[in-house]
Scaffold this motif. Structure first.
Motif, PDB file in Angstrom:
ATOM      1  N   LEU B 148       0.820  -1.221   0.000  1.00 39.41           N
ATOM      2  CA  LEU B 148       0.000   0.000   0.000  1.00 39.41           C
ATOM      3  C   LEU B 148       0.853   1.271   0.000  1.00 39.41           C
ATOM      4  CD1 LEU B 148      -2.674  -1.041   2.703  1.00 39.41           C
ATOM      5  CD2 LEU B 148      -2.877  -1.187   0.209  1.00 39.41           C
ATOM      6  N   VAL B 149       2.159   1.108   0.308  1.00 42.25           N
ATOM      7  CA  VAL B 149       3.040   2.278   0.402  1.00 42.25           C
ATOM      8  C   VAL B 149       3.279   2.870  -0.989  1.00 42.25           C
ATOM      9  CG1 VAL B 149       5.383   3.026   1.063  1.00 42.25           C
ATOM     10  CG2 VAL B 149       4.116   1.424   2.530  1.00 42.25           C
ATOM     11  N   GLY B 150       3.384   4.193  -1.044  1.00 38.88           N
ATOM     12  CA  GLY B 150       3.627   4.882  -2.317  1.00 38.88           C
ATOM     13  C   GLY B 150       2.395   5.642  -2.776  1.00 38.88           C
ATOM     14  N   GLN B 151       2.449   6.130  -4.020  1.00 37.43           N
ATOM     15  CA  GLN B 151       1.321   6.910  -4.552  1.00 37.43           C
ATOM     16  C   GLN B 151       0.303   5.986  -5.221  1.00 37.43           C
ATOM     17  OE1 GLN B 151       1.867  10.851  -6.575  1.00 37.43           O
ATOM     18  NE2 GLN B 151       0.780   9.866  -8.258  1.00 37.43           N
ATOM     19  N   HIS B 152      -0.934   6.053  -4.732  1.00 37.80           N
ATOM     20  CA  HIS B 152      -1.995   5.198  -5.270  1.00 37.80           C
ATOM     21  C   HIS B 152      -3.327   5.936  -5.242  1.00 37.80           C
ATOM     22  CE1 HIS B 152       0.623   1.656  -4.946  1.00 37.80           C
ATOM     23  NE2 HIS B 152       0.897   2.022  -3.705  1.00 37.80           N
ATOM     24  N   ASP B 153      -4.247   5.402  -6.016  1.00 40.82           N
ATOM     25  CA  ASP B 153      -5.654   5.794  -5.905  1.00 40.82           C
ATOM     26  C   ASP B 153      -6.228   4.928  -4.778  1.00 40.82           C
ATOM     27  OD1 ASP B 153      -8.444   5.749  -6.079  1.00 40.82           O
ATOM     28  OD2 ASP B 153      -8.416   6.164  -8.234  1.00 40.82           O
ATOM     29  N   ARG B 203      -8.404   3.568   9.403  1.00 36.70           N
ATOM     30  CA  ARG B 203      -9.321   2.568   9.971  1.00 36.70           C
ATOM     31  C   ARG B 203      -9.678   1.516   8.913  1.00 36.70           C
ATOM     32  NH1 ARG B 203     -13.938   6.089  12.706  1.00 36.70           N
ATOM     33  NH2 ARG B 203     -14.881   4.007  12.913  1.00 36.70           N
ATOM     34  N   ASN B 204      -9.737   1.922   7.662  1.00 37.77           N
ATOM     35  CA  ASN B 204     -10.006   0.947   6.598  1.00 37.77           C
ATOM     36  C   ASN B 204      -8.780   0.084   6.314  1.00 37.77           C
ATOM     37  OD1 ASN B 204     -12.661   1.758   6.401  1.00 37.77           O
ATOM     38  ND2 ASN B 204     -12.272   3.228   4.763  1.00 37.77           N
ATOM     39  N   PHE B 205      -7.584   0.674   6.413  1.00 37.04           N
ATOM     40  CA  PHE B 205      -6.350  -0.138   6.340  1.00 37.04           C
ATOM     41  C   PHE B 205      -6.383  -1.189   7.456  1.00 37.04           C
ATOM     42  CE2 PHE B 205      -3.231   3.323   4.506  1.00 37.04           C
ATOM     43  CZ  PHE B 205      -3.776   3.152   3.256  1.00 37.04           C
ATOM     44  N   ALA B 206      -6.689  -0.749   8.681  1.00 39.64           N
ATOM     45  CA  ALA B 206      -6.660  -1.660   9.835  1.00 39.64           C
ATOM     46  C   ALA B 206      -7.653  -2.807   9.653  1.00 39.64           C
ATOM     47  CB  ALA B 206      -6.946  -0.890  11.130  1.00 39.64           C
ATOM     48  N   GLY B 207      -8.841  -2.484   9.156  1.00 41.35           N
ATOM     49  CA  GLY B 207      -9.851  -3.524   8.935  1.00 41.35           C
ATOM     50  C   GLY B 207      -9.411  -4.562   7.916  1.00 41.35           C
ATOM     51  N   SER B 208      -8.713  -4.130   6.866  1.00 46.74           N
ATOM     52  CA  SER B 208      -8.225  -5.071   5.849  1.00 46.74           C
ATOM     53  C   SER B 208      -6.988  -5.820   6.328  1.00 46.74           C
ATOM     54  CB  SER B 208      -7.907  -4.326   4.553  1.00 46.74           C
ATOM     55  OG  SER B 208      -9.101  -3.879   3.939  1.00 46.74           O
ATOM     56  N   LEU B 209      -6.102  -5.112   7.056  1.00 45.72           N
ATOM     57  CA  LEU B 209      -4.888  -5.772   7.564  1.00 45.72           C
ATOM     58  C   LEU B 209      -5.241  -6.862   8.574  1.00 45.72           C
ATOM     59  CD1 LEU B 209      -2.469  -2.726   7.843  1.00 45.72           C
ATOM     60  CD2 LEU B 209      -2.213  -4.724   6.342  1.00 45.72           C
ATOM     61  N   LYS B 224      -4.930  -6.544  -4.495  1.00 47.49           N
ATOM     62  CA  LYS B 224      -6.072  -6.573  -5.428  1.00 47.49           C
ATOM     63  C   LYS B 224      -7.205  -5.658  -4.942  1.00 47.49           C
ATOM     64  CE  LYS B 224      -7.375 -10.775  -6.763  1.00 47.49           C
ATOM     65  NZ  LYS B 224      -7.406 -12.268  -6.550  1.00 47.49           N
ATOM     66  N   ALA B 225      -7.397  -5.613  -3.628  1.00 46.99           N
ATOM     67  CA  ALA B 225      -8.429  -4.717  -3.068  1.00 46.99           C
ATOM     68  C   ALA B 225      -8.084  -3.267  -3.408  1.00 46.99           C
ATOM     69  CB  ALA B 225      -8.526  -4.910  -1.556  1.00 46.99           C
ATOM     70  N   LEU B 226      -6.791  -2.909  -3.272  1.00 47.84           N
ATOM     71  CA  LEU B 226      -6.335  -1.553  -3.616  1.00 47.84           C
ATOM     72  C   LEU B 226      -6.621  -1.258  -5.085  1.00 47.84           C
ATOM     73  CD1 LEU B 226      -4.568   1.048  -3.002  1.00 47.84           C
ATOM     74  CD2 LEU B 226      -2.599  -0.312  -3.749  1.00 47.84           C
ATOM     75  N   GLU B 227      -6.242  -2.214  -5.936  1.00 50.02           N
ATOM     76  CA  GLU B 227      -6.358  -2.004  -7.384  1.00 50.02           C
ATOM     77  C   GLU B 227      -7.805  -1.967  -7.878  1.00 50.02           C
ATOM     78  OE1 GLU B 227      -3.762  -5.093  -8.740  1.00 50.02           O
ATOM     79  OE2 GLU B 227      -1.950  -3.930  -8.213  1.00 50.02           O
ATOM     80  N   ALA B 228      -8.724  -2.525  -7.088  1.00 45.65           N
ATOM     81  CA  ALA B 228     -10.142  -2.530  -7.487  1.00 45.65           C
ATOM     82  C   ALA B 228     -10.735  -1.116  -7.482  1.00 45.65           C
ATOM     83  CB  ALA B 228     -10.940  -3.434  -6.549  1.00 45.65           C
ATOM     84  N   ARG B 229     -10.131  -0.203  -6.717  1.00 44.39           N
ATOM     85  CA  ARG B 229     -10.649   1.170  -6.592  1.00 44.39           C
ATOM     86  C   ARG B 229     -12.150   1.177  -6.292  1.00 44.39           C
ATOM     87  NH1 ARG B 229      -7.232   4.096 -11.504  1.00 44.39           N
ATOM     88  NH2 ARG B 229      -5.315   2.970 -11.017  1.00 44.39           N
ATOM     89  N   ASP B 230     -12.504   0.328  -5.357  1.00 45.62           N
ATOM     90  CA  ASP B 230     -13.909   0.125  -5.004  1.00 45.62           C
ATOM     91  C   ASP B 230     -13.945  -0.157  -3.491  1.00 45.62           C
ATOM     92  OD1 ASP B 230     -16.478  -0.772  -4.567  1.00 45.62           O
ATOM     93  OD2 ASP B 230     -16.335  -2.497  -5.938  1.00 45.62           O
ATOM     94  N   ARG B 231     -14.623   0.684  -2.738  1.00 42.09           N
ATOM     95  CA  ARG B 231     -14.686   0.507  -1.285  1.00 42.09           C
ATOM     96  C   ARG B 231     -15.164  -0.893  -0.913  1.00 42.09           C
ATOM     97  NH1 ARG B 231     -13.508  -0.602   2.699  1.00 42.09           N
ATOM     98  NH2 ARG B 231     -14.177   0.040   4.762  1.00 42.09           N
ATOM     99  N   ALA B 232     -16.088  -1.453  -1.690  1.00 49.79           N
ATOM    100  CA  ALA B 232     -16.656  -2.770  -1.377  1.00 49.79           C
ATOM    101  C   ALA B 232     -15.623  -3.896  -1.501  1.00 49.79           C
ATOM    102  CB  ALA B 232     -17.846  -3.054  -2.283  1.00 49.79           C
ATOM    103  N   ALA B 233     -14.505  -3.619  -2.203  1.00 50.56           N
ATOM    104  CA  ALA B 233     -13.483  -4.653  -2.392  1.00 50.56           C
ATOM    105  C   ALA B 233     -12.575  -4.810  -1.173  1.00 50.56           C
ATOM    106  CB  ALA B 233     -12.635  -4.321  -3.624  1.00 50.56           C
ATOM    107  N   ALA B 234     -12.549  -3.807  -0.313  1.00 47.40           N
ATOM    108  CA  ALA B 234     -11.660  -3.859   0.856  1.00 47.40           C
ATOM    109  C   ALA B 234     -12.426  -4.303   2.098  1.00 47.40           C
ATOM    110  CB  ALA B 234     -10.993  -2.503   1.077  1.00 47.40           C
ATOM    111  N   GLY B 235     -11.683  -4.495   3.202  1.00 46.43           N
ATOM    112  CA  GLY B 235     -12.275  -4.992   4.449  1.00 46.43           C
ATOM    113  C   GLY B 235     -13.092  -3.927   5.167  1.00 46.43           C
TER     114      GLY B 235
END
Lengths: 260, 260
Positions: B148-153, B203-209, B224-235
């Protein structure tokens, strides 16, 4: 009878102390009610140390007897379920021989006394440390503390209400360390270990060590306070909020079933 | 006008959050009332980060303007005096140029997310950590976090109410470490650092981690959750109680008076 040892964490802030009392909620009564809720048995939960109102525990040790046959895991889970939302939790449980006694089998107790040393009052740690705004010299406190280690008559650090037969105790260890936390200020941790302590002994150590930390007392002054065998010769009693019971130790044999 | 920066510690448990709101006590309003109590001035206390209800701060940064000529030491002492007994304290204060802005001058924010990982519920840390009874693998969490580190959407980790213009952020650092505390259980510390964060991002990082820690997700699943760019894809979003604002950083120039 099935005897279980439980290790108990609690926030002492809202309790009158460990021991059951008429004037308010105690940790002991909270545990006894939770056991009754779980198995319907009216039990006595016997603790290793009777902490005062406001004193916390990371690992108080206690025992209880159940007629019911059950596992230590079940005792832990069920008591925790019935404790909610009390500020008490069973962090470990094990079945022990009927000869095990949380208080009388114990051969070691360890406490932590926490001082937050900074100018600003406590926002996050209110009730969980002693707030001391005067700068304290932890190294001087540690050095002076060594004069209290060993076997001594600790009358100068004993509350008048103390019920111990003798004021003579052997202090195994007394250390003072400092943790720097940047803008949150530093924490001074006083750690004490002995077979047993007199009533208010550690809070009285903390109150006198603070005088050393402030530069009002030297190590020699502390030693003279000890030798005076007079409560009035030592410093004031530090607040309950800074004190934590951190460990109760037993000999291996305490956990071994003996032939009978 | 005399502008002061204040560093603020608070226990977010009993607040609706940093920001002034109609529905309950806020940290901002508590500070503004304390300033009014001290000097009678109705000021705006502007914070660097708008923490949610239940979120804590070791070192929130804010600024305020006083007509009164006074020292930073006086501001700190007087505001703390008038804050009592609120769960808010000013731990440091300094006079700053009028060009300094707690929020807009900031170039770095750091947060800590605390998980207590053990079977027993929290007695001493209730409201100050996320209680997770399932055993977590902190090393696996740390390894996955590096994706997750670095520049991302960061759309997948952004609350729907987020008002940021862009979901693209640069995460400077995300670490997961574990501290073993014996019978008190282990603490898993997630530390995040960036110029700024999206709403609920940590808090969303923590939920997925946590899903990674439990073994339900691999590092690849997180990526893959990061790359989905969709809140529903993450924890799920982890509870507010575990989150602490620990630092707000500024460039040196922010504290330097400019000619005008």
């Amino acid at each position: 009878m099935n005897r279980f040892q439980i290790i108990v964490e609690y926030d002492g802030s809202d309790f009158v102390g460990w021991q059951r009392q008429a004037n308010g909620p105690s940790v002991q009564a909270a545990l006894e009610q939770a056991v009754a809720g779980f198995c319907g048995e009216a039990v006595l939960v016997e603790g290793a140390g009777r902490t005062d109102a406001g004193v916390h525990a990371l690992a108080q040790s206690a025992h209880l007897d159940l007629a019911k046959e059950t596992s230590a895991d079940t005792v832990m889970a069920a008591v925790n379920f019935h404790l909610k939302p009390a500020a008490v939790a069973v962090v470990a449980a094990r079945q022990v021989p009927n000869s095990f006694h949380a208080r009388f089998s114990a051969i070691r107790r360890a406490y932590l006394y926490r001082i937050v040393n900074r100018r600003a009052p406590l926002a996050l740690e209110h009730g969980h440390a002693w707030f001391v705004p005067q700068p304290l010299d932890a190294a001087a406190m540690h050095e002076a503390a060594q004069g209290l280690v060993g076997q001594h008559d600790f009358t100068s650090f004993r509350a008048s209400e103390c019920q111990a037969k003798s004021p003579v105790k052997t202090l195994d260890r007394l250390t003072v360390t400092q943790v720097d936390r940047g803008p949150s200020g530093s924490v001074i941790e006083i750690r004490a270990r002995a077979r047993s302590f007199l009533y208010h002994q550690i809070r009285n150590f903390a109150g006198s060590l603070k005088l050393v930390g402030e530069g009002k007392w030297t190590a020699r002054d502390l030693r003279k306070a000890l030798e005076a065998r007079d409560r009035a010769a030592a410093g004031p009693t530090a607040p309950a909020a800074g004190l934590y019971l951190t460990e109760v130790g037993y000999p291996e044999e305490a956990f071994v079933e003996t032939e009978s």
